[in-house]
Scaffold this active site. Structure first.
Site, PDB file in Angstrom:
ATOM      1  N   CYS A   9      -1.769   7.756 -14.911  1.00  0.00           N
ATOM      2  CA  CYS A   9      -1.316   8.773 -15.813  1.00  0.00           C
ATOM      3  C   CYS A   9      -2.253   8.538 -17.119  1.00  0.00           C
ATOM      4  CB  CYS A   9       0.072   9.034 -16.233  1.00  0.00           C
ATOM      5  SG  CYS A   9       0.687   7.248 -16.685  1.00  0.00           S
ATOM      6  N   ARG A  15       4.835   7.553 -16.927  1.00  0.00           N
ATOM      7  CA  ARG A  15       4.776   8.507 -15.418  1.00  0.00           C
ATOM      8  C   ARG A  15       4.265   7.448 -14.446  1.00  0.00           C
ATOM      9  NH1 ARG A  15       1.608  13.458 -17.172  1.00  0.00           N
ATOM     10  NH2 ARG A  15       0.694  11.914 -18.630  1.00  0.00           N
ATOM     11  N   ASP A 122       4.329  15.019 -19.076  1.00  0.00           N
ATOM     12  CA  ASP A 122       4.241  13.806 -19.878  1.00  0.00           C
ATOM     13  C   ASP A 122       5.722  13.739 -20.737  1.00  0.00           C
ATOM     14  OD1 ASP A 122       3.859  11.843 -21.600  1.00  0.00           O
ATOM     15  OD2 ASP A 122       2.021  12.615 -22.413  1.00  0.00           O
TER      16      ASP A 122
HETATM   17  P1  4NP Z   1       2.298   8.471 -19.875  1.00  0.00           P
HETATM   18  O1  4NP Z   1       2.811   8.949 -21.206  1.00  0.00           O
HETATM   19  O2  4NP Z   1       0.866   9.053 -19.793  1.00  0.00           O
HETATM   20  O3  4NP Z   1       3.113   8.936 -18.721  1.00  0.00           O
HETATM   21  O4  4NP Z   1       2.241   6.974 -19.808  1.00  0.00           O
HETATM   22  C1  4NP Z   1       2.406   8.774 -22.243  1.00  0.00           C
HETATM   23  C2  4NP Z   1       2.397   7.610 -23.073  1.00  0.00           C
HETATM   24  C3  4NP Z   1       1.680   7.415 -24.064  1.00  0.00           C
HETATM   25  C4  4NP Z   1       0.845   8.251 -24.733  1.00  0.00           C
HETATM   26  C5  4NP Z   1       0.833   9.594 -23.915  1.00  0.00           C
HETATM   27  C6  4NP Z   1       1.290   9.793 -22.851  1.00  0.00           C
HETATM   28  N1  4NP Z   1       0.514   8.256 -26.027  1.00  0.00           N
HETATM   29  O5  4NP Z   1      -0.387   9.155 -26.640  1.00  0.00           O
HETATM   30  O6  4NP Z   1       0.263   7.132 -26.785  1.00  0.00           O
END
Ligand code: 4NP
Length: 151
Positions: A9, A15, A122
């Site tokens: 991800c 995720r 997300d």
């Molecule tokens: P992930 O969610 O891609 O599911 O781990 C996110 C975690 C952090 C960020 C964006 C999405 N961020 O911008 O820090």
């Protein structure tokens, strides 16, 4: 040879750590499951507290995982690369050194809903509900992946 799967991800804190934990729980030690992020924003960190909590609710411990960034070496290491959304897909495909590498990259929800190109949303900026929904989607997709692997 052990099949190796990496879940991907953006942050590798919400995720893909869930996807890793859920699939690992379903397949046991015969399959190597890992996860990584397309970004380096959170490298070295634990999964998001809300991901740890929803996994724990269903008996899965993801608190030993640590965030890392996807690298092009992962194309050599892994047999399957499951991405959560189209943005992850585009980012990973850009790093692929060959056509064979590109073919390893799949949207995880296409295992559940073939050819529909649906995305795992997300949940980072939302509430707890989003993490529950993500858990359920990933649980269904990983059930199919696990069944395919044990055929
Ligand atoms: P992930 O969610 O891609 O599911 O781990 C996110 C975690 C952090 C960020 C964006 C999405 N961020 O911008 O820090």
């Amino acid at each position: 040879m052990t099949t190796k799967i990496v879940m991907v991800c953006l942050g590798n804190i919400c995720r893909s750590p869930l996807a890793e934990g859920i699939l690992q729980a379903k397949v046991g030690n015969n399959v190597f499951v890992d996860s990584a992020g397309t970004s380096n924003y959170h490298v070295g960190e634990l999964p998001d507290k809300r991901s740890i909590a929803v996994a724990k609710k269903y008996g899965i411990d993801i608190s030993q995982q640590r965030c890392r960034a996807f690298t092009s070496k992962d194309f050599e290491t892994f047999d399957y690369i499951y991405v959560m959304d189209k943005s992850n897909y585009a980012n990973i495909i850009q790093l692929a050194p060959s056509e064979k590498s590109k073919q390893k990259v799949k949207l995880i929800l296409n295992e559940l809903h073939p050819n529909q190109d649906l995305e795992v949303p997300d949940p980072y900026f939302g509430g707890e509900d989003g993490f529950e929904q993500v858990f359920q989607m990933l649980d269904q997709a990983c059930e199919i992946i696990a069944n395919q692997l044990t055929k």
